[in-house]
Scaffold this active site. Structure first.
Site, short mmCIF file in Angstrom:
data_model
loop_
_atom_site.label_atom_id
_atom_site.label_comp_id
_atom_site.label_asym_id
_atom_site.label_seq_id
_atom_site.Cartn_x
_atom_site.Cartn_y
_atom_site.Cartn_z
N ASP A 3 12.39 4.74 5.07
CA ASP A 3 11.07 4.65 4.45
C ASP A 3 10.66 6.05 4.03
O ASP A 3 10.69 6.99 4.85
CB ASP A 3 10.05 4.07 5.43
CG ASP A 3 8.65 4.01 4.84
OD1 ASP A 3 8.43 3.20 3.92
OD2 ASP A 3 7.79 4.80 5.27
N ASP A 24 5.63 4.62 10.15
CA ASP A 24 6.72 4.81 9.20
C ASP A 24 8.07 4.38 9.79
O ASP A 24 8.93 3.86 9.07
CB ASP A 24 6.78 6.28 8.76
CG ASP A 24 5.51 6.71 8.04
OD1 ASP A 24 4.99 5.90 7.25
OD2 ASP A 24 5.03 7.84 8.28
N GLU A 65 13.66 1.02 -0.25
CA GLU A 65 12.77 0.11 -0.96
C GLU A 65 13.03 0.16 -2.46
O GLU A 65 13.34 1.22 -3.02
CB GLU A 65 11.31 0.46 -0.68
CG GLU A 65 10.89 0.24 0.76
CD GLU A 65 9.47 0.68 1.01
OE1 GLU A 65 8.68 -0.10 1.56
OE2 GLU A 65 9.15 1.83 0.67
#
Length: 419
Positions: free
Chosen positions: A201, A364, A285
């Site tokens: 992330d 996170d 992502e």
């Protein structure tokens, strides 16, 4: 076909450097002339309703054909008779300039925006040598047509079995580079899923946080040197344009920008290799960072260059035989990685505390674990892994510890190295 681009520093002398700059200027003028022909032909086929034809009109005969790529390339020998300056540039380099224009024109026609623009003085900063009879690179020099040998810093050798296809000479600030395109006629399969998975992330508070709990602080290269850059740009604004002092100060600003870009890219490569050392599968992502770069935190987003980091990570994973995948980014911060329950929280909440199962960790890190879980689900649903690998990367049950998600044993793979 395996293709790589290796970039090396070259050190041309003063005469060779001046000659390269003159070639770039000649190619720029040829580019603008060819673009002017295309624009005039297109404008002659229009009828503007807000212009008087006596004032604004392009008079071109109706039977004049469209100045396409082949036609403009065939007109280059005639243009050399009319403009002898064009003979100084190698013919193939001049042809590549016209081809580059038509690539941009075809790209504009396919997507409907991005009309090619005229290039100002100094905007064309590269020359492409597309063909060589023999290998132009030795341990100390690179040999180019009409230029001879130029000293080169061959910091890494060209792998055996690869042939040099083309060389692009690039000018950045006051430094010169040779981007060498090499090819080898081999087929390298894409890495398959196996081993230990890692979810990554990225963000502004923490540059990256992995599902294993590794957190990296953002380096903020641009912000650290912003005060120095502001001083240099203020001095540049006080110089008279096109003067010698203006060019000297402009080079100082360009050197600092180039330095920031180099240290940022070096950090991205080192971080990507660290991720490959920690795991065998890397998931990130699937986000379009260009949208967030236009918001309130645009400067910070552009300084981090998350899009460049994702591209570099994908390349490093492919090169080292690690699997790389992207997952859906919707709701990763609002989902519990243990029980998959919905845990709503705004950006001010930096700790994930699930009211359903009691799992508590950094926000996170929890996002990275959710990304990892989605990546494993995506692999199992798509059937990309074999039975042994699918069992090794199976998702844990509800309430189980995340450290028991994967088997400790890792399956090795054999892969041909590019070096």
């Amino acid at each position: 076909m395996l293709t790589f681009n290796y970039r090396y520093r070259i050190y041309p002398d003063a005469a060779t450097e001046q000659r390269l700059i003159e070639w770039m200027e000649i190619c720029r003028r040829a580019y603008n002339y060819a673009l002017g022909e295309i624009k005039d032909w297109c404008n002659s086929r229009k009828c503007l309703i807000d212009r008087c034809s006596l004032v604004h009109e392009y008079i071109i005969p109706a039977e004049t054909p469209y100045p396409g790529e082949v036609r403009q390339l065939n007109n280059l020998p005639k243009a050399k008779k009319e403009f002898p300056k064009l003979k100084e540039v190698p013919s193939q380099v001049l042809q590549q300039t016209i081809k580059q224009l038509h690539k941009g024109w075809d790209y504009f026609r396919s997507r409907g925006f991005g009309f090619p623009r005229f290039k100002k003085v100094g905007q064309l900063k590269s020359l492409l040598f597309p063909q060589f009879k023999e290998n132009p690179v030795t341990n100390l020099h690179i040999k180019l047509p009409k230029l001879g040998t130029i000293p080169i810093n061959l910091h890494r050798p060209i792998p055996s079995g690869f042939t040099v296809k083309q060389v692009r000479i690039i000018r950045k600030a006051d430094k010169w580079y040779a981007c060498i395109n090499i090819q080898c006629n081999v087929s390298v399969p894409d890495p398959k899923p196996y081993g230990h998975p890692i979810g990554v992330d990225v963000g502004l508070e923490k540059f990256l946080a992995t599902s294993d709990g590794v957190v990296v602080k953002p380096p903020k290269f641009f912000k650290a040197l912003q005060s120095k850059l502001r001083l240099l740009q203020r001095r540049l604004s006080r110089k008279q344009k096109r003067s010698n002092n203006y060019e000297k100060q402009r080079l100082k600003v360009a050197r600092l920008h180039h330095y920031i870009d180099n240290i940022r890219k070096d950090f991205h490569f080192k971080s990507a290799h660290a991720l490959c050392d920690a795991g065998d599968m890397v998931f990130m992502e699937d986000l379009d960072y260009r949208v967030s770069a236009k918001g309130m935190l645009g400067k910070q987003m552009l300084d981090a260059r998350f899009g460049q980091f994702r591209t570099i990570t994908q390349y490093v994973c492919w090169k080292r035989g690690k699997f790389f995948g992207v997952v859906d980014a919707r709701g990763t911060s609002q989902e519990c990685p243990e029980c998959k329950g919905e845990v709503k929280k705004d950006l001010s909440v930096r700790v994930h505390d699930c009211p359903h199962c009691g799992y508590k960790t950094d926000r996170d890190v929890a996002n990275g674990q959710v990304i990892r879980n989605r990546g494993i689900e995506q692999i199992n649903s798509a059937g990309l892994a074999d039975k042994e690998t699918a069992c090794a990367v199976d998702l844990p049950g509800v309430g189980e510890n995340q450290s028991r998600q994967v088997a400790q044993s890792r399956k090795g793979v054999t892969r041909k190295s590019s070096k």
